[in-house]
Design an enzyme around this catalytic site. Structure first.
Site, PDB file in Angstrom:
ATOM      1  CB  VAL A 161      -0.970  -0.001   1.203  1.00 24.59           C
ATOM      2  CG1 VAL A 161      -1.794   1.279   1.225  1.00 24.59           C
ATOM      3  CG2 VAL A 161      -1.889  -1.215   1.132  1.00 24.59           C
ATOM      4  CE1 TYR A 162       5.725   5.325   2.782  1.00 24.67           C
ATOM      5  CE2 TYR A 162       7.213   4.067   1.382  1.00 24.67           C
ATOM      6  CZ  TYR A 162       6.934   5.192   2.139  1.00 24.67           C
ATOM      7  OH  TYR A 162       7.889   6.196   2.235  1.00 24.67           O
ATOM      8  CB  ALA A 163       4.981   0.171  -3.014  1.00 23.80           C
TER       9      ALA A 163
END
Length: 268
Positions: free
Chosen positions: A153-155
């Protein structure tokens, strides 16, 4: 070379980590600094610590809330005036396998990391267009260049920032506007946000990363990885290697795919 003297600079997530260090570096260069942060105590502490270096003010704002962004931007314009330089720095990470994420984890990460930079920029860009000058610096991540377990999700949020940020740069170029866009893609920075990360590639010192970002803006650079070789490692590797070979290179040789195995993040 772009000088920051007498520029009004707004930094989101400006009361801690590299945001706070950038605020100090900018004040030392003669800029006027506006801090946006969700934490009032940290804002007050940062202002108290940096006030002797120049003009610094703070606003409490949750950048995951579009209404707060809009209202706080109006307040900034009314009380301070035009923002010359915007640094979209605020960010969060939930280091989990994707199936372990809650709906809130996903929406909050995307709201803060991906949507907020666009919404905040939208509030201040028209003033920059009117005066035909300005600089927008978007802090993405090397996680926006390479996939990584426990960072899906961060990526996703950082890939979004990179795509939007550089598209904005091209729009300003096509419109022949004197507005510089800098996209920053740092490796892990030792600010507490990524506590527990283990890496073969050296983790960045906050002071080093913050100084590199300020210098990138002064030099009007467009896309910057920190360290500089990260772009070449990822883009050349992905371009010339098969997926299996690149997975071996990134996972076994560089050890990137195991960096989040012991992630803890900020201590509560």
């Amino acid at each position: 070379m772009q000088r920051m003297t007498n520029k009004t600079v707004l930094i989101t997530g400006g009361a801690s980590g590299i945001g706070k260090i950038m605020a100090r570096l900018l004040l030392e260069r003669g800029a006027k600094v506006i801090l946006w942060d969700i934490n009032k105590l940290k804002i007050d502490e940062t202002i108290s610590e940096l006030a002797s270096k120049g003009t610094v003010v703070g606003f409490i704002v949750d950048v995951s809330d579009s209404n707060q962004i809009e209202q706080t931007a109006k307040k900034v314009k009314k009380e301070i005036g035009v923002v010359d330089v915007l640094i979209n720095n605020a960010g969060i990470v939930a280091g989990k396998y994707f199936h372990e994420h809650t709906t809130l984890d996903i929406s909050k990460t995307m709201d803060i990391n991906a949507s907020a930079p666009m919404l905040i920029t939208k509030e201040f860009l028209n003033d920059m267009l009117d005066q035909n000058s300005g600089h927008i610096c978007n802090i993405a991540s090397s996680g926006g260049l390479i996939s990584n377990p426990k960072m899906s999700v961060y990526a996703a949020s950082k890939w979004s920032v990179i795509g939007w940020s550089d598209s904005l740069r091209l729009e300003m170029k096509l419109l022949k506007k004197n507005i510089n866009i800098t996209t920053i893609m740092p490796y892990y920075i030792n600010t507490g946000m990524f506590d527990g990360v283990k890496s073969k590639i050296p983790i960045l010192a906050p002071e080093t990363a913050a100084l590199a970002i300020i210098k990138a803006m002064e030099q009007k650079k467009r896309m910057v990885t920190i360290p500089g070789y990260m772009y070449r490692l990822t883009r050349i590797g992905q371009g010339f290697m098969s997926i299996n070979v690149f997975d071996w290179f990134a996972g076994k040789v560089l050890g990137i795919y195991k960096t989040m195995e012991h992630f803890t993040g900020h201590k509560k």
